[in-house]
Design an enzyme around this catalytic site. Sequence first.
Site, mmCIF file in Angstrom:
data_model
loop_
_atom_site.group_PDB
_atom_site.id
_atom_site.type_symbol
_atom_site.label_atom_id
_atom_site.label_comp_id
_atom_site.label_asym_id
_atom_site.label_seq_id
_atom_site.Cartn_x
_atom_site.Cartn_y
_atom_site.Cartn_z
ATOM 1 N N TYR A 80 90.001 46.748 39.884
ATOM 2 C CA TYR A 80 89.528 46.130 41.119
ATOM 3 C C TYR A 80 88.105 45.620 40.906
ATOM 4 O O TYR A 80 87.342 46.217 40.125
ATOM 5 C CB TYR A 80 89.483 47.161 42.251
ATOM 6 C CG TYR A 80 90.793 47.394 42.948
ATOM 7 C CD1 TYR A 80 91.181 46.595 44.026
ATOM 8 C CD2 TYR A 80 91.643 48.420 42.548
ATOM 9 C CE1 TYR A 80 92.387 46.831 44.685
ATOM 10 C CE2 TYR A 80 92.852 48.652 43.199
ATOM 11 C CZ TYR A 80 93.210 47.850 44.271
ATOM 12 O OH TYR A 80 94.394 48.076 44.925
ATOM 13 N N ASP A 96 94.607 47.325 50.819
ATOM 14 C CA ASP A 96 94.159 47.471 52.206
ATOM 15 C C ASP A 96 94.228 46.138 52.946
ATOM 16 O O ASP A 96 94.170 45.068 52.339
ATOM 17 C CB ASP A 96 92.681 47.893 52.248
ATOM 18 C CG ASP A 96 92.493 49.356 51.868
ATOM 19 O OD1 ASP A 96 93.487 50.047 51.626
ATOM 20 O OD2 ASP A 96 91.320 49.772 51.815
#
Lengths: 245, 245
Positions: free
Chosen positions: B111, B53
């Site tokens: 992540y 993102d």
Amino acid sequence: MRNLKMTIEYDGTRYKGWQKQKDDILTVQDKIETVLSKMTGEDVQVVGCGRTDSGVHAENYIANFHTESALTVDAMLDYLYEYLPEDIVVKTMKDTGERFHARYNVKSKTYVYTINNNKFRSVFNKKYVYHTNDKLNLDDMKEASKVLVGTHDFQSFTSLKPNTKPTVRTINYINITENQGIIEIHVNGNGFLLNMVRIITGTLLDVGRGKVKITEVETILAEKKKREAGPMAQAKGLCLKDVQY
Amino acid sequence: MRNLKMTIEYDGTRYKGWQKQKDDILTVQDKIETVLSKMTGEDVQVVGCGRTDSGVHAENYIANFHTESALTVDAMLDYLYEYLPEDIVVKTMKDTGERFHARYNVKSKTYVYTINNNKFRSVFNKKYVYHTNDKLNLDDMKEASKVLVGTHDFQSFTSLKPNTKPTVRTINYINITENQGIIEIHVNGNGFLLNMVRIITGTLLDVGRGKVKITEVETILAEKKKREAGPMAQAKGLCLKDVQY
């Protein structure tokens, strides 16, 4: 009269060190005194645990100040958080005995110098880490650090001019650690002279690079004078980690 | 034709994510392709391990590209280091089998979302850490995270419109750790949908704040549709840590 003890974190990048100087020079002490004075309506003087060099950071800098203000500690912390610039945060504050003095009462301080010894600098923490991809012999650096531990005249490891003030200090320990190419040099001592940790680090780096022999460190220390081109590690890698009282 | 595999670190703050878009949009892929194309004189296409993102960071992003260039890997790394902006570093590069594909061959990715839950933000790492001083119940967050582990349709945890593509994914683990007020949420899975880790984190934060019950997380997951005001944690706290092949 209240006496308040503060723990302060600052990113020293844009400051000319902790200690207040002339009006137009940006220092951490000056920023904090300005906000505290506005908050209390008094002319607040902050006593810090010591000077830090221009560009050096602090994680737990200790300072104290006196005030007649009746504000709660939480209200003071919130006020400081709102009005101090983003690179200074007063993390804790508490009322302490009237005789507490942040500088006189220091037993020892711990500084940490951080070196990225990987091939390339990291995109993270650029402002707080010195990068060198020179091959460093960590064992030699550890060995050389032992020469400096103990009570010595550190005149060779300061930018202070000779005979300006006493230069005997005690280093309690120097720990050198390495993890994924990130080297940390932890130095704990009862007091530090101008630029002392940076000159110690610069010297240890020269030992690591093979430019200075361990026996030469003994000679440098014994000479009690600053070398002509004394190596001084960059300020940005240095951080005052903790102060012991 | 050589096939080169790269490990890339980037500070995503000023980028609109990894993936190349229109010419005037700043992306990490575009920056790297531009430098590699200049270096080789070819029109280099870089295959990344996935999108990240806008504003999300990466410590070990994996990508590959094909080239006829005869340059050594070290020469290429040095060239990239010199010409890429400071917030992108290609850390390693190696020749790999011609069939290696950075996206198709991914087994799983890890992540990490970092939260500073201390009263005040820190002066350090502001760009990489989300700060909240809301009281968080970590045990509830850990309990709720178990609901999401396993193979599920994650339609409720993505900003993707329904029925645009398959939304079943497997989360292998979610580990939540805390140290001195710094909370890390490690999420490992075989693939992630648009905004998925940030929506998972936002939901877990709502659980921690007591706004969402653990049983409600089950309901949200089962509903397979995005909630009207689905919470999405800020991009800056998220970092792609590792990719497993």
